[in-house]
Enzyme design. Structure first.
Site, short mmCIF file in Angstrom:
data_model
loop_
_atom_site.label_atom_id
_atom_site.label_comp_id
_atom_site.label_asym_id
_atom_site.label_seq_id
_atom_site.Cartn_x
_atom_site.Cartn_y
_atom_site.Cartn_z
CG ASP A 196 -7.82 10.43 -42.34
OD1 ASP A 196 -7.00 10.85 -42.61
OD2 ASP A 196 -8.67 9.86 -41.38
CD GLU A 252 -5.37 16.62 -39.75
OE1 GLU A 252 -5.84 17.05 -39.03
OE2 GLU A 252 -5.93 17.02 -41.44
O1 FUB Z 1 -10.41 11.80 -40.50
C1 FUB Z 1 -10.18 12.96 -39.32
C2 FUB Z 1 -8.90 14.03 -39.61
O2 FUB Z 1 -8.77 14.63 -40.86
C3 FUB Z 1 -7.93 13.25 -39.61
O3 FUB Z 1 -8.19 12.27 -38.28
C4 FUB Z 1 -6.76 13.68 -40.12
O4 FUB Z 1 -5.24 13.52 -40.27
C5 FUB Z 1 -7.36 14.59 -41.08
O5 FUB Z 1 -7.76 13.42 -42.55
#
Ligand code: FUB
Length: 327
Positions: free
Chosen positions: A19, A226
């Protein structure tokens, strides 16, 4: 710990990182990733496998220099309101202060967004005692605009709980919209001048097709899942994000920081592992995409590694699609 930085290879190999939110601060590239940890619990749609507890900051003097790990800059045990799962963070600079924005589950297991401050881009960061009032879900990304207004974009489906906030309050049993109804959009709120609270109730961002029709929930190739990120190029706001279930990074553009955003196309084809998450930053005269994949861990989903590659625009401002595994 240092490692030489080369495109499309892990920036560091002594820890797993994911991320990546990249920024240029004080003339260097700083990367604010999540820190994936070893464990043997099963994966599920709730993302329980992402059991992160702390943040490290990485930096590079330039793209040919080694990547430096500045060590742990914030741990969940030091955040009074947070219980677990320190997921994708971002950082911003304003008021002579560096701000680290991060999601975590509170003591009721509800994801909230927190903020921590430092006088240095490399931390350590001191958390605020409570989460940002009115915040929810995951994956904050902060844009400080040219007029000095700052916007916090956030949101994520499934484990990120965005479905549960459709009425403005948390409904634990709530599900997403019908497949033919408009998809849920990321949220945006302008930040207060001190960068510690929202100036307003977060609004939902609309992402539309070329005809102005909202992307629908069943359009899994294009709808928001997301990891929102917003950068500016030639006066346009570019909102890029993960499509989750179809594993791409795509983007949409607008003349307004709050949209509506018009869908454009794909930036990054699927990488190894279920999640894909990125940031886009200009350094000197070039643009770069920071992303993660599971190549270093041989596909183990909760152990990802941050990489970068160059990003190129066409003359009309569209972004050329990147396949990071193609020479
Ligand atoms: O790394 C945890 C979660 O997985 C992140 O918040 C999302 O964007 C995905 O990458």
């Amino acid at each position: 710990m240092e490692k030489n930085s080369k495109p499309n290879t892990p920036l560091v190999t002594h820890i797993y990182t994911a991320d990546p939110s990249a920024h240029v601060f004080e003339g260097k590239i700083y990367i604010y990733p999540s820190h994936d940890l070893d464990h043997s619990e099963p994966s599920n749609d709730n993302g329980d496998q992402y059991k992160m507890e702390d943040y490290h900051v990485l930096s590079m003097e330039n793209l040919n220099a080694p990547c430096v790990d500045h060590g742990e800059v914030l741990h969940v045990k030091d955040v009074p309101w947070a219980k677990k799962q320190m997921w994708a963070p971002d950082a911003a600079f304003k008021n002579n202060t560096y701000y680290l924005y991060f999601p975590a589950r509170d003591h009721d297991d509800i994801f909230r967004l927190g903020v921590a401050t430092s006088s240095s881009p490399a931390g350590p960061f001191t958390p605020q005692p409570d989460y940002i009032p009115g915040s929810y879900s995951i994956d904050p990304a902060v844009l400080v605009d040219e007029d000095n207004k700052a916007y916090c974009y956030f949101g994520g489906l499934w484990g990120g709980q965005l479905e549960k906030w459709q009425t403005g309050t948390f409904l634990p049993e709530a599900e997403g919209p019908d497949l033919s109804a408009p998809a849920l959009g990321p949220r945006v709120a302008e930040l207060s001048d001190d960068m510690l609270t929202f100036k307003e109730t977060p609004e939902e961002i609309s992402i539309v097709d070329n005809e102005g029709n909202p992307l629908v929930a069943g359009d899994e190739e294009r709808r928001f899942f997301e990891g929102p990120w917003v950068h500016k190029y030639n006066g346009y706001y570019y909102l890029s994000y993960s499509t989750g279930t179809t594993h791409s990074i795509v983007y949409a553009i607008s003349k307004n920081p709050k949209g509506p955003f018009v869908y454009q196309g794909k930036i990054l084809t699927p990488v190894s592992g279920w999640t894909t998450h990125h940031s886009i930053v200009q350094f000197q005269d070039k643009w770069y995409l920071f992303y993660h994949d599971c190549s270093l861990s041989d596909g183990v989903d909760h152990k990802r590694s941050v990489k970068y590659t160059e990003l190129n625009y066409n003359e009309d401002g569209t972004i050329q699609t990147i396949d990071p595994y193609k020479e």
